[in-house]
Design an enzyme around this catalytic site. Structure first.
Site, PDB file in Angstrom:
ATOM      1  N   HIS A  99       1.172  -1.277  -0.125  1.00 19.61           N
ATOM      2  CA  HIS A  99       0.350  -0.036  -0.057  1.00 19.61           C
ATOM      3  C   HIS A  99       0.936   1.277   0.172  1.00 19.61           C
ATOM      4  CE1 HIS A  99      -3.217   2.276   0.825  1.00 19.61           C
ATOM      5  NE2 HIS A  99      -4.103   1.690   0.936  1.00 19.61           N
TER       6      HIS A  99
ATOM      7  N   GLU B 220      -7.857  -5.317  -0.804  1.00 24.21           N
ATOM      8  CA  GLU B 220      -9.059  -5.776  -1.374  1.00 24.21           C
ATOM      9  C   GLU B 220      -8.169  -7.397  -1.133  1.00 24.21           C
ATOM     10  OE1 GLU B 220     -10.212  -4.136  -2.780  1.00 24.21           O
ATOM     11  OE2 GLU B 220      -9.531  -2.717  -4.359  1.00 24.21           O
TER      12      GLU B 220
HETATM   13  N1  ACO Z   1       3.805  -7.644  -4.818  1.00 29.95           N
HETATM   14  C1  ACO Z   1       5.269  -7.228  -5.473  1.00 29.95           C
HETATM   15  N2  ACO Z   1       6.133  -6.486  -5.137  1.00 29.95           N
HETATM   16  C2  ACO Z   1       5.385  -4.973  -4.442  1.00 29.95           C
HETATM   17  C3  ACO Z   1       3.768  -4.766  -4.185  1.00 29.95           C
HETATM   18  C4  ACO Z   1       3.177  -6.303  -4.363  1.00 29.95           C
HETATM   19  N3  ACO Z   1       2.299  -6.863  -3.683  1.00 29.95           N
HETATM   20  N4  ACO Z   1       3.899  -3.812  -4.115  1.00 29.95           N
HETATM   21  C5  ACO Z   1       5.015  -2.810  -4.047  1.00 29.95           C
HETATM   22  N5  ACO Z   1       6.225  -3.847  -4.672  1.00 29.95           N
HETATM   23  C6  ACO Z   1       7.398  -3.741  -4.487  1.00 29.95           C
HETATM   24  C7  ACO Z   1       7.613  -3.106  -5.560  1.00 29.95           C
HETATM   25  O1  ACO Z   1       7.425  -3.654  -6.915  1.00 29.95           O
HETATM   26  C8  ACO Z   1       8.669  -1.660  -5.889  1.00 29.95           C
HETATM   27  O2  ACO Z   1       9.693  -2.756  -5.757  1.00 29.95           O
HETATM   28  P1  ACO Z   1      11.353  -2.065  -6.293  1.00 29.95           P
HETATM   29  O3  ACO Z   1      11.764  -0.674  -5.087  1.00 29.95           O
HETATM   30  O4  ACO Z   1      12.284  -3.037  -5.746  1.00 29.95           O
HETATM   31  O5  ACO Z   1      10.938  -1.647  -7.042  1.00 29.95           O
HETATM   32  C9  ACO Z   1       8.023  -1.297  -4.701  1.00 29.95           C
HETATM   33  O6  ACO Z   1       7.424  -2.318  -3.775  1.00 29.95           O
HETATM   34  C10 ACO Z   1       7.950  -0.074  -4.713  1.00 29.95           C
HETATM   35  O7  ACO Z   1       6.806  -0.219  -4.520  1.00 29.95           O
HETATM   36  P2  ACO Z   1       5.939   0.612  -5.103  1.00 29.95           P
HETATM   37  O8  ACO Z   1       5.237   0.246  -6.907  1.00 29.95           O
HETATM   38  O9  ACO Z   1       7.157   2.426  -5.914  1.00 29.95           O
HETATM   39  O10 ACO Z   1       4.880   1.165  -4.327  1.00 29.95           O
HETATM   40  P3  ACO Z   1       3.862   2.277  -4.364  1.00 29.95           P
HETATM   41  O11 ACO Z   1       3.735   2.810  -2.938  1.00 29.95           O
HETATM   42  O12 ACO Z   1       3.101   3.342  -5.846  1.00 29.95           O
HETATM   43  O13 ACO Z   1       2.474   0.766  -4.231  1.00 29.95           O
HETATM   44  C11 ACO Z   1       0.339  -0.302  -4.284  1.00 29.95           C
HETATM   45  C12 ACO Z   1       1.477   0.538  -4.153  1.00 29.95           C
HETATM   46  C13 ACO Z   1       0.352   0.538  -6.360  1.00 29.95           C
HETATM   47  C14 ACO Z   1      -0.276  -0.676  -4.181  1.00 29.95           C
HETATM   48  C15 ACO Z   1       1.600  -1.465  -4.860  1.00 29.95           C
HETATM   49  O14 ACO Z   1       1.386  -2.642  -2.949  1.00 29.95           O
HETATM   50  C16 ACO Z   1       0.962  -2.911  -5.858  1.00 29.95           C
HETATM   51  O15 ACO Z   1       1.180  -2.680  -6.474  1.00 29.95           O
HETATM   52  N6  ACO Z   1      -0.190  -3.096  -4.461  1.00 29.95           N
HETATM   53  C17 ACO Z   1      -0.444  -4.585  -5.513  1.00 29.95           C
HETATM   54  C18 ACO Z   1      -1.990  -4.301  -6.123  1.00 29.95           C
HETATM   55  C19 ACO Z   1      -3.238  -4.087  -4.768  1.00 29.95           C
HETATM   56  O16 ACO Z   1      -3.034  -4.505  -4.143  1.00 29.95           O
HETATM   57  N7  ACO Z   1      -3.735  -2.762  -4.534  1.00 29.95           N
HETATM   58  C20 ACO Z   1      -4.546  -2.521  -4.734  1.00 29.95           C
HETATM   59  C21 ACO Z   1      -4.064  -1.904  -3.149  1.00 29.95           C
HETATM   60  S1  ACO Z   1      -5.788  -0.689  -1.958  1.00 29.95           S
HETATM   61  C22 ACO Z   1      -6.502   0.371  -2.795  1.00 29.95           C
HETATM   62  O17 ACO Z   1      -6.243   1.351  -3.809  1.00 29.95           O
HETATM   63  C23 ACO Z   1      -7.990  -0.126  -3.178  1.00 29.95           C
END
Ligand code: ACO
Length: 379
Positions: free
Chosen positions: A257, A315
Protein backbone atom coordinates in the site's frame (compact mmCIF):
# COMPACT_ATOMS: atom_id res chain seq x y z
CA UNK A 1 4.52 34.60 -3.48
CA UNK A 2 7.20 32.40 -5.11
CA UNK A 3 7.18 28.68 -4.25
CA UNK A 4 10.34 26.60 -4.52
CA UNK A 5 9.38 23.50 -6.60
CA UNK A 6 9.80 20.16 -4.82
CA UNK A 7 9.85 16.81 -6.60
CA UNK A 8 7.87 13.89 -5.13
CA UNK A 9 7.23 11.22 -7.79
CA UNK A 10 3.66 9.97 -7.53
CA UNK A 11 2.98 12.89 -5.12
CA UNK A 12 4.05 10.50 -2.34
CA UNK A 13 3.83 12.20 1.06
CA UNK A 14 2.39 15.41 -0.39
CA UNK A 15 -0.64 17.00 1.32
CA UNK A 16 -2.68 18.47 -1.53
CA UNK A 17 -5.78 19.73 0.33
CA UNK A 18 -7.63 19.53 3.65
CA UNK A 19 -10.49 17.14 4.35
CA UNK A 20 -12.79 16.37 7.27
CA UNK A 21 -13.96 13.12 5.67
CA UNK A 22 -11.35 10.51 6.57
CA UNK A 23 -7.91 10.25 8.12
CA UNK A 24 -5.51 7.49 7.08
CA UNK A 25 -2.65 6.94 9.54
CA UNK A 26 -0.23 4.75 7.63
CA UNK A 27 2.21 4.26 10.50
CA UNK A 28 -0.31 3.37 13.21
CA UNK A 29 -2.56 1.44 10.81
CA UNK A 30 -5.61 3.51 11.76
CA UNK A 31 -8.51 4.80 9.68
CA UNK A 32 -11.00 7.39 10.91
CA UNK A 33 -14.14 8.07 8.87
CA UNK A 34 -16.20 11.15 9.74
CA UNK A 35 -14.74 11.12 13.26
CA UNK A 36 -15.32 7.39 13.94
CA UNK A 37 -12.58 4.77 14.10
CA UNK A 38 -13.35 2.30 11.32
CA UNK A 39 -13.88 -0.69 13.64
CA UNK A 40 -16.26 1.41 15.79
CA UNK A 41 -18.73 2.04 12.98
CA UNK A 42 -18.26 -0.17 9.91
CA UNK A 43 -19.55 -3.48 11.36
CA UNK A 44 -22.74 -1.86 12.75
CA UNK A 45 -23.95 1.02 10.55
CA UNK A 46 -26.07 0.78 7.43
CA UNK A 47 -24.41 2.14 4.29
CA UNK A 48 -26.94 4.98 3.99
CA UNK A 49 -25.84 6.21 7.45
CA UNK A 50 -22.20 6.30 6.32
CA UNK A 51 -23.10 8.32 3.24
CA UNK A 52 -25.17 10.72 5.37
CA UNK A 53 -22.23 11.04 7.79
CA UNK A 54 -19.85 11.93 4.96
CA UNK A 55 -22.24 14.39 3.30
CA UNK A 56 -23.53 16.14 6.43
CA UNK A 57 -20.75 15.51 8.98
CA UNK A 58 -23.00 13.72 11.50
CA UNK A 59 -25.05 10.55 11.74
CA UNK A 60 -28.76 10.96 10.96
CA UNK A 61 -31.49 10.70 13.62
CA UNK A 62 -33.89 7.76 13.18
CA UNK A 63 -36.35 9.94 11.20
CA UNK A 64 -33.59 11.49 9.10
CA UNK A 65 -32.27 8.03 8.31
CA UNK A 66 -35.71 6.85 7.15
CA UNK A 67 -36.27 9.85 4.92
CA UNK A 68 -32.71 9.66 3.52
CA UNK A 69 -33.23 5.97 2.70
CA UNK A 70 -36.52 6.80 0.99
CA UNK A 71 -34.94 9.66 -0.95
CA UNK A 72 -32.18 7.38 -2.27
CA UNK A 73 -34.60 4.52 -2.93
CA UNK A 74 -36.78 6.83 -5.03
CA UNK A 75 -33.79 7.55 -7.28
CA UNK A 76 -32.81 3.97 -8.08
CA UNK A 77 -34.69 3.50 -11.35
CA UNK A 78 -32.79 3.99 -14.62
CA UNK A 79 -34.00 6.00 -17.61
CA UNK A 80 -34.84 3.78 -20.63
CA UNK A 81 -31.81 5.03 -22.58
CA UNK A 82 -29.50 3.67 -19.86
CA UNK A 83 -31.14 0.24 -20.12
CA UNK A 84 -30.75 0.39 -23.91
CA UNK A 85 -27.05 1.20 -23.41
CA UNK A 86 -26.66 -1.82 -21.11
CA UNK A 87 -28.19 -4.10 -23.75
CA UNK A 88 -25.90 -2.66 -26.46
CA UNK A 89 -22.85 -3.12 -24.20
CA UNK A 90 -23.85 -6.73 -23.41
CA UNK A 91 -23.75 -7.56 -27.13
CA UNK A 92 -20.01 -6.74 -26.97
CA UNK A 93 -19.67 -8.27 -23.49
CA UNK A 94 -17.96 -5.14 -22.22
CA UNK A 95 -16.57 -5.33 -18.65
CA UNK A 96 -19.07 -4.28 -15.96
CA UNK A 97 -16.87 -1.47 -14.66
CA UNK A 98 -16.59 0.10 -18.14
CA UNK A 99 -20.34 -0.08 -18.57
CA UNK A 100 -20.83 1.52 -15.16
CA UNK A 101 -18.60 4.39 -16.32
CA UNK A 102 -20.58 4.78 -19.56
CA UNK A 103 -23.95 4.61 -17.80
CA UNK A 104 -22.90 6.98 -14.99
CA UNK A 105 -22.31 9.66 -17.63
CA UNK A 106 -25.90 9.27 -18.81
CA UNK A 107 -27.32 9.99 -15.36
CA UNK A 108 -27.34 13.70 -16.24
CA UNK A 109 -30.56 12.77 -18.05
CA UNK A 110 -32.34 12.25 -14.72
CA UNK A 111 -31.19 15.49 -13.05
CA UNK A 112 -33.76 18.24 -12.62
CA UNK A 113 -31.30 20.90 -11.39
CA UNK A 114 -27.58 21.50 -11.02
CA UNK A 115 -27.89 21.17 -7.24
CA UNK A 116 -24.92 19.08 -6.09
CA UNK A 117 -26.75 16.92 -3.52
CA UNK A 118 -29.29 15.94 -6.16
CA UNK A 119 -26.49 14.73 -8.44
CA UNK A 120 -24.80 12.99 -5.50
CA UNK A 121 -28.01 11.12 -4.54
CA UNK A 122 -28.73 10.06 -8.11
CA UNK A 123 -25.18 8.72 -8.50
CA UNK A 124 -25.19 6.81 -5.20
CA UNK A 125 -28.73 5.48 -5.73
CA UNK A 126 -28.31 4.35 -9.34
CA UNK A 127 -24.96 2.51 -9.18
CA UNK A 128 -26.37 -0.77 -7.80
CA UNK A 129 -29.20 -0.70 -10.35
CA UNK A 130 -26.80 -0.24 -13.27
CA UNK A 131 -24.45 -2.98 -12.06
CA UNK A 132 -27.13 -5.52 -11.13
CA UNK A 133 -29.12 -4.92 -14.33
CA UNK A 134 -26.05 -5.26 -16.56
CA UNK A 135 -24.81 -8.32 -14.73
CA UNK A 136 -28.20 -10.02 -15.29
CA UNK A 137 -28.33 -8.97 -18.97
CA UNK A 138 -24.85 -10.50 -19.41
CA UNK A 139 -26.24 -13.74 -17.93
CA UNK A 140 -29.15 -13.64 -20.39
CA UNK A 141 -31.65 -12.68 -17.67
CA UNK A 142 -34.10 -9.79 -17.41
CA UNK A 143 -33.11 -7.00 -14.99
CA UNK A 144 -34.98 -7.03 -11.67
CA UNK A 145 -36.61 -3.68 -10.81
CA UNK A 146 -35.44 -2.06 -7.56
CA UNK A 147 -37.61 -2.56 -4.47
CA UNK A 148 -38.04 0.71 -2.58
CA UNK A 149 -38.86 -1.13 0.65
CA UNK A 150 -35.36 -2.63 0.83
CA UNK A 151 -32.22 -0.91 2.10
CA UNK A 152 -29.44 0.03 -0.33
CA UNK A 153 -27.40 -3.12 0.39
CA UNK A 154 -30.38 -5.51 0.52
CA UNK A 155 -31.81 -4.09 -2.69
CA UNK A 156 -28.50 -4.57 -4.54
CA UNK A 157 -28.43 -8.28 -3.64
CA UNK A 158 -32.13 -8.56 -4.48
CA UNK A 159 -31.60 -6.99 -7.93
CA UNK A 160 -28.71 -9.39 -8.59
CA UNK A 161 -30.51 -12.62 -7.59
CA UNK A 162 -34.21 -11.77 -7.70
CA UNK A 163 -34.53 -13.07 -4.12
CA UNK A 164 -34.76 -11.27 -0.80
CA UNK A 165 -31.29 -11.76 0.75
CA UNK A 166 -30.63 -13.14 4.24
CA UNK A 167 -29.83 -10.71 7.05
CA UNK A 168 -26.33 -12.21 7.27
CA UNK A 169 -25.50 -11.39 3.64
CA UNK A 170 -26.94 -7.87 3.99
CA UNK A 171 -24.94 -7.26 7.19
CA UNK A 172 -21.71 -8.45 5.54
CA UNK A 173 -22.33 -6.28 2.48
CA UNK A 174 -23.05 -3.22 4.66
CA UNK A 175 -19.82 -3.86 6.57
CA UNK A 176 -17.89 -4.09 3.31
CA UNK A 177 -19.47 -0.95 1.81
CA UNK A 178 -18.86 1.01 5.03
CA UNK A 179 -15.26 -0.17 5.24
CA UNK A 180 -14.29 1.07 1.79
CA UNK A 181 -16.59 4.10 1.47
CA UNK A 182 -13.75 6.55 1.95
CA UNK A 183 -9.99 6.49 2.30
CA UNK A 184 -8.24 9.86 2.11
CA UNK A 185 -6.79 10.95 -1.22
CA UNK A 186 -6.63 7.56 -2.92
CA UNK A 187 -6.17 7.75 -6.71
CA UNK A 188 -9.87 7.69 -7.67
CA UNK A 189 -10.93 10.19 -4.99
CA UNK A 190 -8.05 12.44 -5.95
CA UNK A 191 -9.19 12.20 -9.59
CA UNK A 192 -12.69 13.31 -8.54
CA UNK A 193 -11.24 16.24 -6.62
CA UNK A 194 -8.97 17.29 -9.49
CA UNK A 195 -12.01 17.37 -11.77
CA UNK A 196 -14.19 19.49 -9.49
CA UNK A 197 -11.22 21.69 -8.59
CA UNK A 198 -11.81 23.33 -11.99
CA UNK A 199 -15.41 24.05 -10.79
CA UNK A 200 -16.64 21.18 -12.96
CA UNK A 201 -19.62 19.01 -11.88
CA UNK A 202 -20.20 15.85 -9.80
CA UNK A 203 -21.17 13.54 -12.67
CA UNK A 204 -17.92 14.41 -14.49
CA UNK A 205 -15.96 13.86 -11.27
CA UNK A 206 -17.52 10.43 -10.68
CA UNK A 207 -17.09 9.30 -14.28
CA UNK A 208 -13.37 10.16 -14.04
CA UNK A 209 -13.08 8.45 -10.66
CA UNK A 210 -14.51 5.18 -12.02
CA UNK A 211 -11.81 5.27 -14.70
CA UNK A 212 -9.13 5.63 -12.03
CA UNK A 213 -10.64 2.94 -9.79
CA UNK A 214 -10.64 0.13 -12.32
CA UNK A 215 -6.86 -0.14 -12.68
CA UNK A 216 -5.29 -3.30 -11.24
CA UNK A 217 -3.16 -1.49 -8.68
CA UNK A 218 -6.22 0.32 -7.24
CA UNK A 219 -9.73 -1.16 -7.24
CA UNK A 220 -9.00 -3.87 -9.77
CA UNK A 221 -6.94 -5.97 -7.35
CA UNK A 222 -9.48 -8.21 -5.52
CA UNK A 223 -10.40 -10.38 -8.52
CA UNK A 224 -6.76 -11.26 -9.27
CA UNK A 225 -6.12 -11.72 -5.51
CA UNK A 226 -8.82 -14.40 -5.32
CA UNK A 227 -7.65 -15.93 -8.61
CA UNK A 228 -4.23 -16.40 -7.02
CA UNK A 229 -5.78 -18.26 -4.08
CA UNK A 230 -7.72 -20.49 -6.50
CA UNK A 231 -4.57 -21.03 -8.60
CA UNK A 232 -2.67 -22.14 -5.49
CA UNK A 233 -5.52 -24.55 -4.65
CA UNK A 234 -3.70 -26.42 -1.84
CA UNK A 235 -1.57 -25.00 1.01
CA UNK A 236 1.60 -26.85 0.04
CA UNK A 237 1.63 -25.13 -3.38
CA UNK A 238 1.49 -21.60 -1.91
CA UNK A 239 5.20 -20.96 -1.65
CA UNK A 240 6.08 -22.32 -5.12
CA UNK A 241 3.28 -20.38 -6.90
CA UNK A 242 3.96 -17.10 -5.10
CA UNK A 243 7.73 -17.43 -5.47
CA UNK A 244 7.34 -18.01 -9.21
CA UNK A 245 5.27 -14.82 -9.50
CA UNK A 246 7.85 -12.78 -7.63
CA UNK A 247 10.71 -14.32 -9.65
CA UNK A 248 8.83 -13.29 -12.81
CA UNK A 249 8.67 -9.71 -11.46
CA UNK A 250 4.91 -9.86 -10.87
CA UNK A 251 3.18 -8.09 -7.99
CA UNK A 252 1.20 -10.09 -5.48
CA UNK A 253 -2.32 -8.70 -5.64
CA UNK A 254 -3.83 -7.75 -2.30
CA UNK A 255 -0.47 -6.80 -0.76
CA UNK A 256 1.35 -3.49 -0.40
CA UNK A 257 0.00 0.00 0.00
CA UNK A 258 1.22 3.51 -0.72
CA UNK A 259 0.31 4.81 2.74
CA UNK A 260 0.15 1.83 5.14
CA UNK A 261 3.49 0.61 6.46
CA UNK A 262 1.60 -1.85 8.64
CA UNK A 263 -1.43 -4.08 8.10
CA UNK A 264 -4.32 -2.20 6.50
CA UNK A 265 -6.93 -1.76 9.30
CA UNK A 266 -9.69 -2.48 6.81
CA UNK A 267 -8.30 -5.99 6.35
CA UNK A 268 -9.07 -6.80 10.02
CA UNK A 269 -12.66 -5.53 9.86
CA UNK A 270 -13.27 -7.49 6.67
CA UNK A 271 -11.56 -10.60 8.01
CA UNK A 272 -14.07 -10.70 10.89
CA UNK A 273 -16.94 -10.21 8.41
CA UNK A 274 -15.54 -12.93 6.11
CA UNK A 275 -15.06 -15.47 8.89
CA UNK A 276 -18.84 -15.69 9.43
CA UNK A 277 -19.37 -17.14 5.98
CA UNK A 278 -16.65 -19.74 6.03
CA UNK A 279 -17.81 -22.08 8.75
CA UNK A 280 -17.78 -25.52 7.14
CA UNK A 281 -16.86 -27.71 4.18
CA UNK A 282 -15.22 -26.36 1.02
CA UNK A 283 -15.83 -22.76 2.08
CA UNK A 284 -13.90 -23.24 5.33
CA UNK A 285 -11.06 -24.87 3.40
CA UNK A 286 -10.93 -21.87 1.06
CA UNK A 287 -10.77 -19.47 4.00
CA UNK A 288 -8.02 -21.45 5.70
CA UNK A 289 -6.12 -21.63 2.42
CA UNK A 290 -6.42 -17.85 2.01
CA UNK A 291 -5.06 -17.28 5.53
CA UNK A 292 -2.12 -19.55 4.72
CA UNK A 293 -1.51 -17.77 1.39
CA UNK A 294 -1.49 -14.46 3.26
CA UNK A 295 1.15 -15.69 5.72
CA UNK A 296 3.39 -17.11 2.98
CA UNK A 297 2.98 -13.97 0.82
CA UNK A 298 4.03 -11.62 3.63
CA UNK A 299 7.12 -13.74 4.39
CA UNK A 300 8.11 -13.90 0.70
CA UNK A 301 7.54 -10.15 0.20
CA UNK A 302 9.92 -9.50 3.09
CA UNK A 303 12.46 -11.82 1.45
CA UNK A 304 12.14 -10.27 -2.04
CA UNK A 305 11.55 -6.64 -1.01
CA UNK A 306 13.33 -6.39 2.34
CA UNK A 307 12.45 -3.33 4.40
CA UNK A 308 9.50 -2.37 2.15
CA UNK A 309 7.02 -3.51 4.83
CA UNK A 310 4.58 -4.93 2.28
CA UNK A 311 1.52 -6.14 4.20
CA UNK A 312 -1.98 -7.35 3.39
CA UNK A 313 -4.21 -4.60 2.01
CA UNK A 314 -7.98 -4.26 1.92
CA UNK A 315 -8.36 -6.01 -1.43
CA UNK A 316 -7.28 -9.43 -0.19
CA UNK A 317 -10.15 -9.59 2.32
CA UNK A 318 -12.52 -7.79 -0.02
CA UNK A 319 -12.16 -10.80 -2.28
CA UNK A 320 -13.01 -13.19 0.57
CA UNK A 321 -16.00 -11.20 1.87
CA UNK A 322 -17.54 -10.63 -1.54
CA UNK A 323 -16.97 -14.26 -2.53
CA UNK A 324 -18.57 -15.31 0.78
CA UNK A 325 -21.60 -13.12 0.09
CA UNK A 326 -21.93 -14.98 -3.19
CA UNK A 327 -20.79 -12.35 -5.69
CA UNK A 328 -18.96 -13.47 -8.81
CA UNK A 329 -15.42 -12.10 -9.32
CA UNK A 330 -16.51 -9.79 -12.15
CA UNK A 331 -18.64 -7.88 -9.61
CA UNK A 332 -15.82 -7.16 -7.13
CA UNK A 333 -14.53 -3.87 -8.59
CA UNK A 334 -18.02 -2.59 -9.54
CA UNK A 335 -19.18 -3.32 -5.97
CA UNK A 336 -16.20 -1.32 -4.70
CA UNK A 337 -17.53 1.56 -6.84
CA UNK A 338 -20.99 1.21 -5.21
CA UNK A 339 -19.28 1.98 -1.89
CA UNK A 340 -16.69 4.53 -2.98
CA UNK A 341 -19.17 6.72 -4.87
CA UNK A 342 -20.32 7.79 -1.37
CA UNK A 343 -16.79 9.07 -0.71
CA UNK A 344 -16.24 10.50 -4.21
CA UNK A 345 -19.40 12.61 -4.00
CA UNK A 346 -18.56 13.78 -0.46
CA UNK A 347 -15.04 14.81 -1.54
CA UNK A 348 -16.33 16.52 -4.66
CA UNK A 349 -18.83 18.56 -2.62
CA UNK A 350 -16.17 19.36 -0.03
CA UNK A 351 -13.73 20.53 -2.70
CA UNK A 352 -16.34 22.61 -4.51
CA UNK A 353 -16.72 24.57 -1.27
CA UNK A 354 -13.33 26.04 -0.65
CA UNK A 355 -10.86 23.75 -2.43
CA UNK A 356 -8.23 25.28 -4.69
CA UNK A 357 -7.49 24.34 -8.30
CA UNK A 358 -5.31 21.20 -8.11
CA UNK A 359 -2.47 21.88 -10.47
CA UNK A 360 1.02 20.49 -9.71
CA UNK A 361 4.14 20.92 -11.84
CA UNK A 362 5.93 18.45 -14.11
CA UNK A 363 9.68 17.96 -14.34
CA UNK A 364 10.47 18.41 -18.04
CA UNK A 365 12.94 15.73 -19.20
CA UNK A 366 12.49 16.18 -22.97
CA UNK A 367 14.74 17.80 -25.57
CA UNK A 368 15.17 21.54 -26.02
CA UNK A 369 16.45 23.67 -28.88
CA UNK A 370 14.93 21.61 -31.71
CA UNK A 371 14.41 23.56 -34.94
CA UNK A 372 11.30 23.29 -37.14
CA UNK A 373 12.45 22.68 -40.77
CA UNK A 374 12.21 25.85 -42.83
CA UNK A 375 9.01 25.70 -44.96
CA UNK A 376 10.89 26.86 -48.08
CA UNK A 377 14.57 26.96 -49.05
CA UNK A 378 16.29 29.92 -47.45
CA UNK A 379 18.49 31.80 -49.91
N1 ACO B 1 4.05 -7.43 -4.83
C1 ACO B 1 5.36 -7.39 -5.12
N2 ACO B 1 6.12 -6.28 -5.01
C2 ACO B 1 5.51 -5.16 -4.61
C3 ACO B 1 4.14 -5.12 -4.29
C4 ACO B 1 3.40 -6.32 -4.40
N3 ACO B 1 2.09 -6.37 -4.12
N4 ACO B 1 3.80 -3.87 -3.92
C5 ACO B 1 4.92 -3.13 -4.01
N5 ACO B 1 5.95 -3.92 -4.43
C6 ACO B 1 7.33 -3.51 -4.61
C7 ACO B 1 7.56 -2.83 -5.96
O1 ACO B 1 7.86 -3.79 -6.96
C8 ACO B 1 8.71 -1.92 -5.65
O2 ACO B 1 9.89 -2.66 -5.62
P1 ACO B 1 11.29 -2.01 -6.15
O3 ACO B 1 11.51 -0.80 -5.32
O4 ACO B 1 12.25 -3.11 -5.92
O5 ACO B 1 11.03 -1.67 -7.58
C9 ACO B 1 8.42 -1.48 -4.21
O6 ACO B 1 7.65 -2.52 -3.63
C10 ACO B 1 7.64 -0.18 -4.11
O7 ACO B 1 6.56 -0.24 -5.00
P2 ACO B 1 5.85 1.03 -5.59
O8 ACO B 1 5.01 0.61 -6.75
O9 ACO B 1 6.80 2.16 -5.78
O10 ACO B 1 4.97 1.42 -4.37
P3 ACO B 1 3.60 2.17 -4.42
O11 ACO B 1 3.46 2.88 -3.15
O12 ACO B 1 3.45 2.97 -5.65
O13 ACO B 1 2.61 0.90 -4.53
C11 ACO B 1 0.65 -0.33 -4.65
C12 ACO B 1 1.42 0.74 -3.87
C13 ACO B 1 0.41 0.20 -6.05
C14 ACO B 1 -0.68 -0.61 -3.98
C15 ACO B 1 1.49 -1.63 -4.72
O14 ACO B 1 1.79 -2.10 -3.43
C16 ACO B 1 0.83 -2.73 -5.55
O15 ACO B 1 0.93 -2.71 -6.78
N6 ACO B 1 0.14 -3.72 -4.89
C17 ACO B 1 -0.52 -4.78 -5.60
C18 ACO B 1 -1.87 -4.30 -6.14
C19 ACO B 1 -2.89 -4.10 -5.03
O16 ACO B 1 -3.07 -4.94 -4.16
N7 ACO B 1 -3.60 -2.97 -5.14
C20 ACO B 1 -4.65 -2.59 -4.19
C21 ACO B 1 -4.20 -1.48 -3.31
S1 ACO B 1 -5.40 -1.03 -2.11
C22 ACO B 1 -6.49 -0.04 -2.95
O17 ACO B 1 -6.16 0.63 -3.90
C23 ACO B 1 -7.92 -0.03 -2.55
Amino acid sequence: MVFEPISRPGLQGVIAAETRLSRVDGLAGELIIGGYALEEIAPYAEFEEMVYLLWYDRLPSAEEKDSFQQELAARRALPPIVLETLHAAAKQRLPIIDVLRMAAGLLNLTLRSDEEYEAASVLVAAFPTIIAAYSRILRGEEPVSPDERLSHAANYLYMLDGEIPSDGRVRALNTYLNTVVDHGFNASTFTARVIVSTQSDLVSAVVGAIGALKGPVHGGAPGPALDTVFEIATPERAEAVLRAKLEAGERLMGFGHRVYQVRDPRADVLNIAAERFFTSGEQLELYQLARHVEKVAIALLEEYKPGRKLQTNVEFYTALVLHGIGLETALFTPTFAIARVGGWTAHAIEHLHGGRLLRPLAQYIGETGRRYPAPFPVA
